[in-house]
Scaffold this motif. Structure first.
Motif, PDB file in Angstrom:
ATOM      1  N   ALA A 145       1.086   6.188   7.739  1.00 13.70           N
ATOM      2  CA  ALA A 145       0.141   6.871   6.857  1.00 13.70           C
ATOM      3  C   ALA A 145       0.316   6.461   5.402  1.00 13.70           C
ATOM      4  O   ALA A 145      -0.633   6.523   4.615  1.00 13.70           O
ATOM      5  CB  ALA A 145       0.306   8.383   6.995  1.00 13.70           C
ATOM      6  N   GLN A 146       1.529   6.036   5.026  1.00 15.41           N
ATOM      7  CA  GLN A 146       1.829   5.726   3.628  1.00 15.41           C
ATOM      8  C   GLN A 146       2.034   4.237   3.375  1.00 15.41           C
ATOM      9  O   GLN A 146       2.452   3.843   2.283  1.00 15.41           O
ATOM     10  CB  GLN A 146       3.098   6.480   3.201  1.00 15.41           C
ATOM     11  CG  GLN A 146       2.999   7.989   3.339  1.00 15.41           C
ATOM     12  CD  GLN A 146       4.316   8.676   3.068  1.00 15.41           C
ATOM     13  OE1 GLN A 146       4.984   8.418   2.066  1.00 15.41           O
ATOM     14  NE2 GLN A 146       4.734   9.563   3.977  1.00 15.41           N
ATOM     15  N   HIS A 187       3.949  -0.081  -0.128  1.00 26.69           N
ATOM     16  CA  HIS A 187       3.950  -1.500  -0.477  1.00 26.69           C
ATOM     17  C   HIS A 187       2.782  -1.757  -1.437  1.00 26.69           C
ATOM     18  O   HIS A 187       1.851  -2.496  -1.126  1.00 26.69           O
ATOM     19  CB  HIS A 187       3.847  -2.353   0.779  1.00 26.69           C
ATOM     20  CG  HIS A 187       4.916  -2.054   1.789  1.00 26.69           C
ATOM     21  ND1 HIS A 187       6.253  -2.333   1.563  1.00 26.69           N
ATOM     22  CD2 HIS A 187       4.860  -1.460   3.007  1.00 26.69           C
ATOM     23  CE1 HIS A 187       6.956  -1.952   2.609  1.00 26.69           C
ATOM     24  NE2 HIS A 187       6.148  -1.403   3.485  1.00 26.69           N
ATOM     25  N   HIS A 188       2.884  -1.124  -2.580  1.00 25.33           N
ATOM     26  CA  HIS A 188       1.813  -1.161  -3.571  1.00 25.33           C
ATOM     27  C   HIS A 188       1.473  -2.597  -3.956  1.00 25.33           C
ATOM     28  O   HIS A 188       2.357  -3.408  -4.222  1.00 25.33           O
ATOM     29  CB  HIS A 188       2.240  -0.384  -4.824  1.00 25.33           C
ATOM     30  CG  HIS A 188       1.209  -0.393  -5.908  1.00 25.33           C
ATOM     31  ND1 HIS A 188       0.020   0.301  -5.803  1.00 25.33           N
ATOM     32  CD2 HIS A 188       1.182  -1.021  -7.113  1.00 25.33           C
ATOM     33  CE1 HIS A 188      -0.689   0.108  -6.901  1.00 25.33           C
ATOM     34  NE2 HIS A 188      -0.012  -0.686  -7.708  1.00 25.33           N
ATOM     35  N   GLY A 189       0.192  -2.892  -3.949  1.00 27.18           N
ATOM     36  CA  GLY A 189      -0.256  -4.220  -4.352  1.00 27.18           C
ATOM     37  C   GLY A 189      -0.393  -5.207  -3.205  1.00 27.18           C
ATOM     38  O   GLY A 189      -0.894  -6.309  -3.391  1.00 27.18           O
ATOM     39  N   THR A 190       0.039  -4.808  -2.015  1.00 24.60           N
ATOM     40  CA  THR A 190      -0.062  -5.727  -0.891  1.00 24.60           C
ATOM     41  C   THR A 190      -1.509  -5.925  -0.468  1.00 24.60           C
ATOM     42  O   THR A 190      -2.328  -5.004  -0.540  1.00 24.60           O
ATOM     43  CB  THR A 190       0.755  -5.223   0.319  1.00 24.60           C
ATOM     44  OG1 THR A 190       0.673  -6.199   1.366  1.00 24.60           O
ATOM     45  CG2 THR A 190       0.223  -3.894   0.835  1.00 24.60           C
ATOM     46  N   ARG A 244       8.196  12.949   3.478  1.00 28.07           N
ATOM     47  CA  ARG A 244       8.482  12.188   2.253  1.00 28.07           C
ATOM     48  C   ARG A 244       9.412  11.016   2.543  1.00 28.07           C
ATOM     49  O   ARG A 244      10.460  11.177   3.156  1.00 28.07           O
ATOM     50  CB  ARG A 244       9.103  13.104   1.208  1.00 28.07           C
ATOM     51  CG  ARG A 244       9.346  12.449  -0.154  1.00 28.07           C
ATOM     52  CD  ARG A 244       9.725  13.515  -1.167  1.00 28.07           C
ATOM     53  NE  ARG A 244      10.964  14.174  -0.802  1.00 28.07           N
ATOM     54  CZ  ARG A 244      12.148  13.924  -1.384  1.00 28.07           C
ATOM     55  NH1 ARG A 244      12.228  13.033  -2.358  1.00 28.07           N
ATOM     56  NH2 ARG A 244      13.231  14.578  -1.011  1.00 28.07           N
ATOM     57  N   ILE A 245       9.012   9.833   2.101  1.00 27.52           N
ATOM     58  CA  ILE A 245       9.818   8.622   2.221  1.00 27.52           C
ATOM     59  C   ILE A 245      10.281   8.225   0.827  1.00 27.52           C
ATOM     60  O   ILE A 245       9.469   8.121  -0.096  1.00 27.52           O
ATOM     61  CB  ILE A 245       9.022   7.479   2.870  1.00 27.52           C
ATOM     62  CG1 ILE A 245       8.613   7.858   4.297  1.00 27.52           C
ATOM     63  CG2 ILE A 245       9.829   6.176   2.872  1.00 27.52           C
ATOM     64  CD1 ILE A 245       7.686   6.855   4.965  1.00 27.52           C
TER      65      ILE A 245
END
Length: 213
Positions: free
Chosen positions: A55-56, A61-64, A175-176
């Protein structure tokens, strides 16, 4: 005990899914000191983490650009252990449906294979196991409960040196908490990465070299 698990393919939106398990006999459950209760708790923890991760994924992996993802658990690669969870991420196809062999998929799409070792307490053992996954994965990450992760975090320099990620997970909230996430690099043994992809494809039916238009 068998669990129903789920597949999630993220294309442009997130849908409800389950994370499938490759059907292997699990020799690690017969090892001394591993009680059925602990094994069951780890399985529950793994499934909860898998659902939260799927889900996250894009946020973590912001920007992937690799927004499509297939996920399964209990992937066994001879000589390198059994990854508790393995994901394959790749870019959405530009046109139509592509058909690849595992080798062609690696060459054309350059997917990112991430292998996760998930432990409830023994983080040192988990770190060693995760390091072995680098032979077939682009990224290896150890996942621990947040309170155990804070102990392991005092040895973060070691995780950096051996290029093993360290994440905490709180199952109640989902939460991760990533403390260290290595950048993807080439698998140490590419032929074993091909084998891992074949197992994921067989289990999830999600990778493009097995899809039908």
């Amino acid at each position: 005990m068998r669990f129903k698990c789920a597949i999630l393919i993220i294309m442009h939106s997130i849908t409800t899914a389950k994370v499938p398990k490759v059907r292997f006999r699990e020799p690690e459950r017969n090892l001394p000191g591993r009680s059925p209760r602990t094994a069951t708790a780890e399985v529950r923890f793994t499934i909860q983490f898998a659902r939260a991760y799927m889900a996250q994924h894009v946020i973590l992996h912001h920007g992937t650009e690799k927004s499509e993802i297939a996920c399964t658990r209990q992937i066994a690669i001879n000589g390198f252990g059994i990854a508790d969870m393995l994901t394959v991420a790749w870019r959405p196809p530009e046109k139509g449906c592509n058909h690849y062999s595992a080798v062609e998929f690696l060459q054309a799409e350059r997917p990112t294979v991430r292998a996760f070792e998930i432990k409830l307490n023994n983080w040192r053992k988990g770190m060693t196991q995760a390091h072995r996954y680098r032979y077939f994965a682009n990224v290896a990450i150890l996942v621990l409960p947040v309170e155990i992760c804070m102990i392991a975090r005092t040895f973060l320099s070691t995780f950096h040196k051996i290029r093993v990620g360290l994440w905490g997970f709180e199952p109640r909230s989902g939460r991760i908490v990533p403390h260290f996430t290595p950048r993807p690099c080439s698998a140490m043994e590419p032929k074993y990465q091909q084998r891992a992809l074949e197992l994921v494809a067989k289990t999830t039916k999600a990778l493009p070299f097995l899809q039908k238009c």
